[in-house]
Design an enzyme around this catalytic site. Structure first.
Site, short mmCIF file in Angstrom:
data_model
loop_
_atom_site.label_atom_id
_atom_site.label_comp_id
_atom_site.label_asym_id
_atom_site.label_seq_id
_atom_site.Cartn_x
_atom_site.Cartn_y
_atom_site.Cartn_z
N PRO A 1 -20.18 19.80 -35.21
CA PRO A 1 -19.43 21.04 -35.38
C PRO A 1 -19.84 22.14 -34.42
CG PRO A 1 -20.94 20.70 -37.22
CD PRO A 1 -20.94 19.44 -36.42
N GLU B 1 -27.60 16.51 -42.96
CA GLU B 1 -27.58 17.91 -42.55
C GLU B 1 -27.34 18.08 -41.06
OE1 GLU B 1 -27.62 22.01 -43.08
OE2 GLU B 1 -27.52 20.38 -44.55
N ASP C 1 3.83 14.75 -24.53
CA ASP C 1 3.28 15.18 -25.81
C ASP C 1 2.93 16.66 -25.80
OD1 ASP C 1 3.45 12.75 -27.01
OD2 ASP C 1 1.38 12.16 -26.61
#
Length: 245
Positions: free
Chosen positions: A89, A116, A169
């Protein structure tokens, strides 16, 4: 292309690789993949791959040894210098541009995290790319890895039935894709735009470009700042803006 995926849950990935476009690409041998359970590389007698973080805190952290050894194994199998991608992330937000960049590679190694997080030495000394598929947190990296694999594989030669499909696309041109219609021309009073039924290809192309610009301007105006428009496109955008007044 060869793709190695380091994962604790290979069963999460098998189904996707045996379905739809990915299966077709595998059948054509446009790419190959290997699912590597890095727990198999743990030197711990209980095959542990995580431990408590130094300094305390919630959760468990993936230890470096199994992942370093699994990556080394994957490299030796291919005798290559691959891109080593950490699904994380904290990584750069994934884009079509990044997919196009990765599609030029011969060998990708993807590391799927869990718990974690990762021991920082994995991030610092092992990986070449850190990728996030969005500003949210998933249970593990496998879902994100599938997103990356699917978006990359569909760009490989001969994977899609129509080679123009990927080029048209959304995001490939910097703009969102234009609307699509198919039969019937009139469904319960909801009609296909007349320009698409007349067979005038230049007018159809102009309509598609204008609707692509309209959709991007209305839904993702941020993309307009990142795209260089031609003079013809700027004129169409001017028309769109005047129609909204």
């Amino acid at each position: 292309m060869h793709i190695d995926i380091l994962t604790l849950f290979p069963e999460m990935l098998d189904g996707a690789f045996n379905s739809s476009i990915l299966k077709r690409a595998l059948d054509k041998e446009e790419f190959h993949y290997n699912l590597i359970n890095f727990r198999d590389f743990s030197a711990n007698k209980h095959k542990k791959v995580d431990d408590y973080p130094y300094g305390g805190g919630a959760g468990m952290v993936l230890t470096p040894q199994p992942i370093f050894d699994a990556v080394q194994f994957a490299k030796e199998q291919r005798h290559s210098k691959p891109r080593v991608i950490l699904m994380c992330p904290q990584g750069e937000t994934y884009t079509q541009k990044k997919a196009e960049e990765l599609a030029k590679e011969d060998h990708l190694i993807m590391i799927c995290g869990h718990y974690e997080g990762y021991d920082e030495r994995i991030r610092k000394y092992l990986v070449t790319d850190e990728i996030s598929i969005g500003d949210y947190v998933l249970t593990s990296g496998e879902i994100g890895a599938l997103v990356v694999v699917d978006s990359v594989v569909r760009l490989l030669p001969n994977v899609l039935g129509n080679v123009e499909s990927a080029k048209q696309d959304s995001f490939s041109t910097g703009l969102l894709e234009h609307p699509h219609y198919t039969r019937p021309a009139d469904y319960n009073g909801m009609k296909v735009p007349a320009v698409l039924l007349q067979g005038h290809h230049a007018e159809i192309d102009k309509w598609r470009k204008k609707e692509s610009l309209r959709r991007t301007f209305e839904r993702r105006p941020d993309l307009m700042n990142e795209t260089t428009l031609s003079e013809a496109e700027l004129l169409l955008l001017k028309e769109i803006k005047s129609e909204k007044k």
